[in-house]
Design a protein around this motif. Structure first.
Motif, short mmCIF file in Angstrom:
data_model
loop_
_atom_site.label_atom_id
_atom_site.label_comp_id
_atom_site.label_asym_id
_atom_site.label_seq_id
_atom_site.Cartn_x
_atom_site.Cartn_y
_atom_site.Cartn_z
N TYR A 94 -22.07 14.79 -41.83
CA TYR A 94 -21.36 15.82 -41.08
C TYR A 94 -20.98 17.07 -41.88
CZ TYR A 94 -20.71 11.64 -38.24
OH TYR A 94 -20.92 10.50 -37.52
N GLU A 95 -20.96 17.03 -43.19
CA GLU A 95 -20.36 18.13 -43.95
C GLU A 95 -21.33 18.87 -44.88
OE1 GLU A 95 -16.34 15.43 -44.34
OE2 GLU A 95 -16.88 16.73 -46.01
N ALA A 96 -22.56 18.43 -44.97
CA ALA A 96 -23.50 19.01 -45.94
C ALA A 96 -24.25 20.21 -45.39
CB ALA A 96 -24.49 17.95 -46.42
N GLY A 97 -23.85 20.72 -44.24
CA GLY A 97 -24.53 21.89 -43.68
C GLY A 97 -25.98 21.61 -43.35
N ARG A 98 -26.87 22.42 -43.86
CA ARG A 98 -28.29 22.25 -43.54
C ARG A 98 -28.90 21.03 -44.20
NH1 ARG A 98 -31.83 24.84 -47.41
NH2 ARG A 98 -30.69 25.76 -49.16
N TYR A 99 -28.13 20.39 -45.10
CA TYR A 99 -28.63 19.18 -45.74
C TYR A 99 -28.18 17.91 -45.02
CZ TYR A 99 -29.66 22.40 -49.54
OH TYR A 99 -30.14 23.44 -50.27
N CYS A 100 -27.47 18.05 -43.91
CA CYS A 100 -27.06 16.88 -43.14
C CYS A 100 -28.31 16.17 -42.59
CB CYS A 100 -26.16 17.30 -41.97
SG CYS A 100 -24.49 17.76 -42.46
N THR A 101 -28.24 14.85 -42.49
CA THR A 101 -29.38 14.09 -41.99
C THR A 101 -28.96 13.21 -40.82
OG1 THR A 101 -29.04 12.15 -43.43
CG2 THR A 101 -30.31 14.00 -44.33
N LYS A 102 -29.88 13.04 -39.90
CA LYS A 102 -29.64 12.17 -38.75
C LYS A 102 -29.48 10.73 -39.22
CE LYS A 102 -31.65 10.76 -34.32
NZ LYS A 102 -32.80 10.92 -33.40
N GLN A 103 -30.22 10.36 -40.27
CA GLN A 103 -30.14 8.99 -40.78
C GLN A 103 -28.74 8.67 -41.29
OE1 GLN A 103 -33.36 7.62 -43.29
NE2 GLN A 103 -31.94 6.49 -44.58
N ALA A 104 -28.12 9.62 -42.00
CA ALA A 104 -26.78 9.39 -42.51
C ALA A 104 -25.80 9.15 -41.36
CB ALA A 104 -26.32 10.57 -43.36
N ARG A 105 -25.98 9.91 -40.27
CA ARG A 105 -25.09 9.71 -39.12
C ARG A 105 -25.29 8.34 -38.50
NH1 ARG A 105 -26.50 15.18 -38.30
NH2 ARG A 105 -28.13 14.66 -36.80
N LEU A 106 -26.54 7.90 -38.40
CA LEU A 106 -26.81 6.59 -37.81
C LEU A 106 -26.24 5.47 -38.67
CD1 LEU A 106 -30.51 7.10 -36.61
CD2 LEU A 106 -28.47 6.92 -35.19
N VAL A 107 -26.39 5.59 -39.99
CA VAL A 107 -25.85 4.56 -40.88
C VAL A 107 -24.34 4.55 -40.80
CG1 VAL A 107 -25.65 3.81 -43.28
CG2 VAL A 107 -27.85 4.61 -42.42
N CYS A 108 -23.73 5.74 -40.75
CA CYS A 108 -22.27 5.82 -40.62
C CYS A 108 -21.79 5.07 -39.38
CB CYS A 108 -21.81 7.27 -40.55
SG CYS A 108 -21.64 8.07 -42.16
N ARG A 109 -22.48 5.30 -38.27
CA ARG A 109 -22.08 4.64 -37.02
C ARG A 109 -22.19 3.13 -37.12
NH1 ARG A 109 -25.76 8.66 -33.49
NH2 ARG A 109 -24.46 10.53 -33.64
N SER A 110 -23.15 2.65 -37.91
CA SER A 110 -23.38 1.21 -37.98
C SER A 110 -22.29 0.47 -38.73
CB SER A 110 -24.74 0.92 -38.62
OG SER A 110 -24.73 1.23 -39.99
N PHE A 111 -21.55 1.18 -39.61
CA PHE A 111 -20.50 0.46 -40.33
C PHE A 111 -19.10 1.04 -40.12
CE2 PHE A 111 -21.64 3.58 -43.70
CZ PHE A 111 -20.38 4.10 -43.95
N ASN A 112 -18.97 2.12 -39.33
CA ASN A 112 -17.67 2.78 -39.19
C ASN A 112 -16.57 1.86 -38.67
OD1 ASN A 112 -17.86 5.29 -40.26
ND2 ASN A 112 -18.33 6.35 -38.35
N THR A 113 -16.93 0.91 -37.83
CA THR A 113 -15.89 0.05 -37.24
C THR A 113 -15.35 -0.99 -38.22
OG1 THR A 113 -17.60 -1.42 -36.39
CG2 THR A 113 -16.78 0.31 -34.91
N ILE A 114 -16.11 -1.32 -39.27
CA ILE A 114 -15.65 -2.36 -40.20
C ILE A 114 -15.55 -1.89 -41.64
CG2 ILE A 114 -16.55 -4.25 -38.79
CD1 ILE A 114 -18.92 -4.41 -40.71
N GLY A 115 -16.15 -0.76 -41.97
CA GLY A 115 -16.10 -0.27 -43.34
C GLY A 115 -17.35 -0.64 -44.11
N ILE A 116 -17.69 0.18 -45.11
CA ILE A 116 -18.91 -0.02 -45.87
C ILE A 116 -18.90 -1.32 -46.65
CG2 ILE A 116 -18.04 1.31 -47.84
CD1 ILE A 116 -21.69 1.17 -46.63
N ARG A 117 -17.71 -1.72 -47.18
CA ARG A 117 -17.67 -2.95 -47.96
C ARG A 117 -18.02 -4.16 -47.10
NH1 ARG A 117 -12.52 -3.91 -51.62
NH2 ARG A 117 -13.55 -2.13 -52.60
N ALA A 118 -17.36 -4.27 -45.96
CA ALA A 118 -17.65 -5.39 -45.07
C ALA A 118 -19.09 -5.32 -44.57
CB ALA A 118 -16.68 -5.37 -43.88
N TRP A 119 -19.60 -4.09 -44.40
CA TRP A 119 -20.97 -3.91 -43.93
C TRP A 119 -21.96 -4.45 -44.97
CZ3 TRP A 119 -25.05 -0.56 -45.46
CH2 TRP A 119 -26.08 -0.40 -44.52
N ILE A 120 -21.76 -4.09 -46.24
CA ILE A 120 -22.64 -4.58 -47.30
C ILE A 120 -22.49 -6.09 -47.47
CG2 ILE A 120 -23.09 -4.53 -49.79
CD1 ILE A 120 -22.53 -1.57 -49.77
#
Length: 250
Positions: A94-120
């Motif tokens: 969301y914050e990298a301007g023209r360097y933002c990627t759709k993949q980063a947004r999708l990965v964020c959504r996949s772990f946002n509810t539980i956190g990256i640690r629990a996700w890994i």
């Protein structure tokens, strides 16, 4: 990019993410870059810049979230902790301007509810033997972590809004100054000298009053500066002075 493709990437980097005995996770720079959908050299440069006088925007964001600048440089070889991975992914989402990627947004959504640690932990199949009371505490801690993350995100949003307000104020000040510079303004005596005309103090006063009256009539603000000969004198737009001198000449 689909969830299946993301799952394939996770499989490819599974050897570069790990969880220790305490459940704390980390990933290599390459693995983090693959998750974010960016080149790993971009992240390496950002982490390295933390030791420079002008750290990158990503490095500033990590430092703002409480990480030490010295630690960022070490992550290039030791691996990036899970809490930092979450910030990096959010940055490229969301914050990298023209360097933002759709993949980063999708990965964020996949772990946002539980956190990256629990996700890994889940992706690596990590489990910690617990008794019922420990399980309940783990759930409480997880909820607390989610609440804290939401609070941090809200605080970060407020900071961004404040920064945007400050930037708008600065831009307005610059526009006002540019407008003043771009609009040629002169004192009566200065304009007369520019035109090669001789003018007495009395004539300058008369023309100044007429120029002021025209400015007020047209809603033009009169800027005043200090003059060692006359004290405070007005600065008038060139168009106003042209009109005043034209009338007097006629």
């Amino acid at each position: 990019m689909s969830a299946i493709q993301i799952a394939e990437i996770i499989e490819q980097i599974s050897q570069e993410i790990e969880v220790d005995a305490n459940g704390q996770a980390k990933a290599s720079v390459r693995a983090t870059a693959r998750l974010a959908g960016v080149d790993d050299e971009s992240i390496r440069k950002a982490l390295k810049s933390s030791a420079d006088l002008t750290p990158s925007k990503l490095a500033k964001e990590l430092i703002l979230q409480g990480f030490e600048a010295a630690d960022l440089a070490d992550w290039r070889t030791s691996g990036i902790p899970d809490t930092a991975i979450a910030i990096i992914l959010e940055y490229y989402a969301y914050e990298a301007g023209r360097y933002c990627t759709k993949q980063a947004r999708l990965v964020c959504r996949s772990f946002n509810t539980i956190g990256i640690r629990a996700w890994i932990q889940d992706k690596l199949g990590w489990t910690k033997p617990t008794n019922p009371s420990e399980t309940a505490m783990t759930q409480i801690q997880l909820l607390a972590a989610i609440a804290q993350q939401m609070a941090q995100q809200e605080q970060h949003l407020l900071q961004q809004q404040q920064q945007q307000t400050e930037i708008l104020h600065r831009l307005k000040a610059v526009e006002v100054e540019q407008d003043r510079v771009n609009t040629h303004k002169y004192s009566v005596v200065g304009f007369a000298n520019l035109q090669g005309l001789e003018i007495s103090v009395k004539e300058a006063g008369t023309k100044g009053r007429k120029a002021s009256a025209l400015c007020r009539k047209q809603g033009i603000e009169i800027e005043r500066i200090h003059d060692p000969r006359f004290g405070k004198v007005g600065l008038y737009p060139e168009s106003i002075l042209v009109e005043v001198f034209k009338v007097e000449h006629n």
